[in-house]
Write a protein that holds these residues in place. Structure first.
Motif, PDB file in Angstrom:
ATOM      1  N   UNK A  71       0.935  -1.322  -0.082  1.00 32.19           N
ATOM      2  CA  UNK A  71       0.060  -0.083   0.055  1.00 32.19           C
ATOM      3  C   UNK A  71       0.997   1.365   0.134  1.00 32.19           C
ATOM      4  N   UNK A  72       0.200   2.348  -0.139  1.00 33.89           N
ATOM      5  CA  UNK A  72       0.704   3.650  -0.095  1.00 33.89           C
ATOM      6  C   UNK A  72      -0.085   4.612   0.622  1.00 33.89           C
ATOM      7  N   UNK A  73       0.131   5.743   1.147  1.00 34.08           N
ATOM      8  CA  UNK A  73      -0.817   6.400   1.887  1.00 34.08           C
ATOM      9  C   UNK A  73      -0.232   7.858   1.751  1.00 34.08           C
ATOM     10  N   UNK A  74      -1.075   8.978   1.256  1.00 32.42           N
ATOM     11  CA  UNK A  74      -0.876  10.167   1.130  1.00 32.42           C
ATOM     12  C   UNK A  74      -1.752  11.014   2.036  1.00 32.42           C
ATOM     13  N   UNK A  82      -5.404   6.158   0.711  1.00 34.70           N
ATOM     14  CA  UNK A  82      -4.890   4.890   0.509  1.00 34.70           C
ATOM     15  C   UNK A  82      -4.955   4.045  -0.498  1.00 34.70           C
ATOM     16  N   UNK A  83      -4.058   3.712  -1.179  1.00 36.98           N
ATOM     17  CA  UNK A  83      -4.204   2.941  -2.373  1.00 36.98           C
ATOM     18  C   UNK A  83      -3.412   1.423  -1.891  1.00 36.98           C
ATOM     19  N   UNK A 115      -8.960   2.660  -1.055  1.00 38.52           N
ATOM     20  CA  UNK A 115      -9.140   1.975  -2.540  1.00 38.52           C
ATOM     21  C   UNK A 115      -8.092   1.089  -2.869  1.00 38.52           C
ATOM     22  N   UNK A 116      -8.570  -0.015  -3.807  1.00 36.83           N
ATOM     23  CA  UNK A 116      -7.481  -1.034  -4.438  1.00 36.83           C
ATOM     24  C   UNK A 116      -8.187  -2.170  -4.397  1.00 36.83           C
TER      25      UNK A 116
END
Length: 165
Positions: A71-74, A82-83, A115-116
Motif C-alpha cells: 500500500x501507499x498513503x498520501x 490509501x491505495x 481503495x484498491x
C-alpha cells in the motif's frame, strides 16, 4: 481500477480522468515504467499508484507520502488517501499483517479514502461467494467503521460483525 500492467489501459484511464475532470486516480497493477514519471505516487512494490490531477473540483494538496509493501498513503488536506494492492499469492497471515500495517500507519482512520484490489470476495462488493480474505477484510473494515462504496450500488454500511446494516 486494475490496469493489469497495461500501458494502454493507464493512458486511457488518464485521458478519461482529464476528459471527465476527475481529481484523483488510484490504480492497482500499473505499468511500472509508466508510473516512474508523470507525477505518480507509488508503493514500494510498484503494485499500486495514485495520481492527483486537481481538475478544479477539489484542490488536493499532498503533505506527506508513505510507501510500503502492499500500500501507499498520501496525507492530504482532504484526509488520508490509501491505495492498496494485496496479491492473491500471499498466505492469509501475510494478508492480515498487511491490513494491520495499514491500520497502524493510519491509526486515526478518519477522513480516509481506502481503495484498491484486495483480492477478496464478499457480497458487500457484489461477489457471488465469500472467501476467507473477504471475511477478514469485512471484519477489519467493520472494526474501523469503514464502509464499502460501489459505483452502481451506492454506499453499503456494515455493523460491528461485518454484516450489512
Amino acid at each position: 481500477m486494475n490496469a493489469n500492467r497495461s500501458l494502454e489501459a493507464i493512458n486511457l484511464i488518464e485521458k478519461q480522468a482529464m476528459d471527465r475532470r476527475i481529481d484523483m486516480i488510484i490504480i492497482t497493477e500499473p505499468n511500472k515504467r509508466k508510473i516512474e514519471s508523470g507525477g505518480w505516487f507509488k508503493n514500494k512494490d510498484g503494485d499500486v499508484a495514485v495520481k492527483v490531477l486537481n481538475n478544479d473540483n477539489i484542490r488536493i494538496i499532498v503533505y506527506r507520502y508513505e510507501e510500503e509493501s502492499g500500500y501507499l498513503a498520501l496525507k492530504t488536506n482532504i484526509g488520508t488517501i490509501i491505495g492498496c494492492y494485496l496479491t492473491p499469492n500471499e498466505d492469509i497471515t501475510n494478508y492480515k499483517n498487511k491490513l494491520d500495517s495499514v491500520a497502524m500507519e493510519n491509526r486515526e482512520m478518519k477522513n480516509i479514502i481506502l481503495a484498491g484490489d484486495f483480492n477478496a470476495k464478499s457480497a458487500y462488493w457484489n461477489a457471488n461467494k465469500e472467501d476467507e480474505r473477504g471475511k477478514i477484510l469485512c471484519e477489519w473494515m467493520s472494526e474501523r467503521d469503514l464502509v464499502v462504496a460501489n459505483g452502481g450500488d451506492g454506499a453499503m454500511e456494515m455493523d460491528q460483525k461485518g454484516r450489512r446494516g
